[in-house]
Design a protein around this motif. Structure first.
Motif, PDB file in Angstrom:
ATOM      1  N   ARG A  50       4.393  -2.865   0.547  1.00 51.28           N
ATOM      2  CA  ARG A  50       4.276  -3.100  -0.838  1.00 51.28           C
ATOM      3  C   ARG A  50       3.923  -2.039  -1.587  1.00 51.28           C
ATOM      4  O   ARG A  50       3.974  -1.974  -3.125  1.00 51.28           O
ATOM      5  N   GLY A  51       4.321  -0.648  -1.307  1.00 48.97           N
ATOM      6  CA  GLY A  51       4.392   0.303  -1.964  1.00 48.97           C
ATOM      7  C   GLY A  51       2.959   1.187  -2.107  1.00 48.97           C
ATOM      8  O   GLY A  51       2.672   1.809  -3.019  1.00 48.97           O
ATOM      9  N   LEU A  52       1.912   0.558  -1.703  1.00 47.80           N
ATOM     10  CA  LEU A  52       0.525   1.013  -1.763  1.00 47.80           C
ATOM     11  C   LEU A  52       0.098   1.811  -0.577  1.00 47.80           C
ATOM     12  O   LEU A  52       0.721   1.771   0.383  1.00 47.80           O
ATOM     13  N   PRO A  87      -2.703   3.617 -11.381  1.00 46.60           N
ATOM     14  CA  PRO A  87      -1.507   3.052 -10.561  1.00 46.60           C
ATOM     15  C   PRO A  87      -0.637   4.244 -10.184  1.00 46.60           C
ATOM     16  O   PRO A  87      -0.557   5.541 -10.716  1.00 46.60           O
ATOM     17  N   ASN A  88       0.069   4.045  -8.870  1.00 46.30           N
ATOM     18  CA  ASN A  88       0.599   5.388  -8.362  1.00 46.30           C
ATOM     19  C   ASN A  88       2.011   5.453  -8.930  1.00 46.30           C
ATOM     20  O   ASN A  88       2.360   4.985 -10.035  1.00 46.30           O
ATOM     21  N   THR A  89       2.753   6.209  -8.447  1.00 45.40           N
ATOM     22  CA  THR A  89       3.952   6.717  -9.024  1.00 45.40           C
ATOM     23  C   THR A  89       5.144   5.566  -8.836  1.00 45.40           C
ATOM     24  O   THR A  89       6.295   5.988  -9.620  1.00 45.40           O
ATOM     25  N   LEU A 109       9.455  10.339  -3.767  1.00 45.96           N
ATOM     26  CA  LEU A 109      10.509  10.688  -2.459  1.00 45.96           C
ATOM     27  C   LEU A 109      10.722   9.579  -1.479  1.00 45.96           C
ATOM     28  O   LEU A 109      11.526   9.495  -0.874  1.00 45.96           O
ATOM     29  N   ILE A 110       9.838   8.337  -1.874  1.00 44.10           N
ATOM     30  CA  ILE A 110       9.687   7.414  -0.621  1.00 44.10           C
ATOM     31  C   ILE A 110      10.763   6.460  -1.022  1.00 44.10           C
ATOM     32  O   ILE A 110      11.036   5.521  -0.204  1.00 44.10           O
ATOM     33  N   VAL A 111      11.269   6.558  -2.285  1.00 42.66           N
ATOM     34  CA  VAL A 111      12.480   5.610  -2.531  1.00 42.66           C
ATOM     35  C   VAL A 111      13.700   6.304  -2.654  1.00 42.66           C
ATOM     36  O   VAL A 111      13.822   7.453  -3.374  1.00 42.66           O
TER      37      VAL A 111
END
Lengths: 129, 482
Positions: free
Chosen positions: B191-193, B215-217, B415-417
């Motif tokens: 979920r991107g968390l 919130p995160n990036t 970087l994770i996307v």
């Protein structure tokens, strides 16, 4: 995608070649392809001690900076200094152009690594993400 | 292309005649040891004053800022800087004082330092602030140094590691490394968390803390923040808040209430002071009471109606900047907060989130959105559809946006996307402006299918076309030579 037989592969896209107590380490074709044009490589320090999971080198492309992790413990006995001058060698042939050679101190945990066949399947999964 | 100033050099183009000295002239060689003197003159270009003005005016015309147009750079909150901030910071009582002036003659300036610290504390739920750090990364360093000082003071020397999520800003691991910690990366879940299981597995008595952006990036709120805080605190670590994305929660909820112990803010993001080349920045750091002894010194204290500096702080990590921070920036942030008030801050946050979701909703029709749900102030799209259909990458789309008069968003981050484009519109953009940006993005998506080459060759309208980034990075020329 080039995945040579006889090497072991990590989930963070390093390859190792095991010859007795000597382990040669580099990045895979998948890694160089996804990083894109590599513009800088920081190789490890000669004679330094490394543990499993340590970051031993840094590879920088126009897109991203990636750390290279060692899947083995031991001492760095050789580094490919040519990469510092010519980082593009990793794009040209990531298997011929190794990053470092490590003399291992503990037994190599090959069960935590992948064979060429398993790694290929892993890359296909990664590609889908 | 414009010539460099070095190429415009005309020998003796600018000769000034100075009046004769009123004191005897002393030659350099009589006062400076010979080995320190230059043998050859420095290479400083000479042009007439009017040519110099023309050169830099021409360059300044090429600059692109939020005063020129839309600037949706994710995680950098390029919000409009109200001009009243400039007016306030240029008031003679602020602009023309000297840090060595007697304290009783600069009480107004000290009041600003004191009160801004209090206001930031109220906004973030922290007990004390230092305004010294010069920008965000500097604030991170001061904050992480306080975490280190806290553990050391307790005799807990085992904590040599700092946890950082894989979606973090690059400054977080860099800061931890500079302060002497080994960095442990925490994985994101699907979920991107933050992956709570990975966090639990990696938390130990060797971990000093977790640096987190919320919130995160990806523009996603860490919904499990209370559990995250509990895991870190129960393991003896501290929780650090990267304030880059504060605009997304300002006036709605507070990092201090979520369990964060240390926080840095970017006044040049959230509080509408100039960013980038318009800087300098300012990176105040807030802490909870139990860390107060470690604050950089001096701190401003108030006794009755008078303000003074407290230097008697033996456990302080020391001064982190000369004098008291970038004071002009501090005045601008103070002005912004006073001008909009607490309701205005909340309104800015809500409008920023609404704008981001409006863009996300409309862009999802043509672009892949990896985490397609309600976002906060920013969101990430990718060029996956365009890659699959026409081998057009994020970089190409970003370059093509420049032809439409827009500053490209942040690209290839987080970087994770893969092929990420991170878009943050901010609160000050109108619906009409957002609609024209959506129209440009839709038009580019059409071009990708019907006129691919125009996108691959972009930009076409800029002074310099597609830059050879690979050669620039591999063989940079950083020095002018004839």
């Amino acid at each position: 995608m080039n995945i040579p037989q006889g090497l072991f592969y990590s989930s963070s896209h390093e390859w190792i070649k095991i010859e007795g107590e000597k382990v040669t380490l580099g990045i895979t074709d998948f890694a160089q392809h996804h990083l894109g044009d590599i513009v800088f490589v920081e190789v490890p320090e000669l004679n330094s001690e490394v543990n499993v999971g340590d970051s031993i080198a840094v590879v920088e492309s126009v897109k991203a900076v990636s750390e290279i992790y060692s899947p083995v413990s031991g001492t760095i006995i050789a580094v490919n200094e040519e990469l510092e001058e010519s980082p593009e060698l990793l794009n040209e042939d990531p298997y011929k152009n190794y990053i470092a050679v490590i003399e291992v101190s503990n037994e190599i945990e090959t069960e935590k690594l992948m064979s060429a066949k398993d790694y290929e399947a892993y890359c296909i999964e990664e590609e889908k993400k | 292309m414009t010539k460099l100033i070095f190429e415009k050099h005309i020998a003796e183009a600018n000769t000034f005649e100075l009046p004769p000295l009123e004191v005897p002239e002393v030659g350099l060689s009589e006062t400076v040891p010979e080995h320190l003197l230059r043998e050859n003159a420095t290479v400083i270009p000479e042009v007439s004053e009017v040519e110099l003005i023309r050169h830099y005016t021409e360059l300044s015309n090429r600059a692109y800022g939020v005063d020129n147009g839309f600037y949706p750079l994710g995680s950098c909150t390029m919000k409009y800087n109200p001009k009243i901030n400039e007016w306030a910071s240029r008031l003679p009582g602020f602009a023309q004082i000297h840090p060595y002036q007697p304290r009783e003659t600069v009480q107004g300036a000290m009041q600003i330092l004191y009160e801004l610290g209090k206001m930031l504390g109220e906004i973030t739920g922290m007990d004390h602030f230092t305004l010294q750090p010069a920008a965000g990364a500097h604030g991170e360093m001061a904050g992480v140094m306080m975490i280190k000082a806290y553990h050391n003071k307790r005799g807990d020397f085992k904590r040599t590691k700092m946890m950082v999520p894989d979606s973090a800003h690059g400054t977080n691991p860099a800061t931890a490394n500079v302060v002497g910690f080994d960095v442990i990366e925490i994985k994101s879940n699907d979920r991107g968390l933050v992956d709570l299981d990975d966090l639990k597995a990696k938390m130990s008595d060797e971990v000093a803390g977790l640096m987190l952006t919320n919130p995160n990036t990806l523009g996603l709120f860490e919904e499990e923040i209370q559990e995250i805080a509990a895991v870190v605190h129960e393991g003896g670590g501290l929780l650090y808040y990267d304030g880059a994305n504060l605009n997304a929660i300002m006036g709605i909820c507070r990092p201090g209430d979520m369990g964060f112990d240390v926080i840095h803010l970017n006044l040049h993001k959230t509080f509408a002071t100039p960013h980038g080349g318009g800087g300098p920045g300012s990176g105040p750091v807030g802490i909870k009471d139990f860390l107060a002894d470690f604050l950089p010194k001096p701190i401003v204290i108030k006794k009755g109606d008078s303000y003074s500096f407290d230097y008697d702080r033996p456990d302080s990590i020391g001064r982190v900047k000369n004098f008291y921070g970038n004071f002009g920036v501090i005045v601008k942030a103070y002005t912004y907060i006073m001008a909009v008030g607490s309701e205005g801050l909340k309104d800015a946050c809500q409008q920023a989130v609404l704008n981001a979701n409006y863009l996300r909703y409309h862009l999802q029709k043509k672009y892949h959105i990896p985490f397609d749900r309600l976002c906060k102030h920013e969101f990430v799209i990718t060029a996956r559809n365009q890659m699959e259909s026409n081998h057009v990458a994020t970089l190409d789309i970003a370059k093509r946006l420049m032809d439409y008069g827009y500053h490209p968003p942040t690209v290839y981050f987080p970087l994770i996307v893969k092929e990420a484009m991170m878009i943050e519109p901010t609160e000050t953009e109108s619906r009409e402006r957002l609609d024209s940006f959506i129209a440009a993005m839709d038009e580019i998506a059409r071009e990708v299918r019907e006129n691919t080459q125009i996108v691959l060759d972009a930009p076409h309208t800029t002074v310099i076309g597609r830059v050879d980034e690979v050669t620039a990075a591999r063989s940079p020329i950083v020095k002018w030579e004839e």
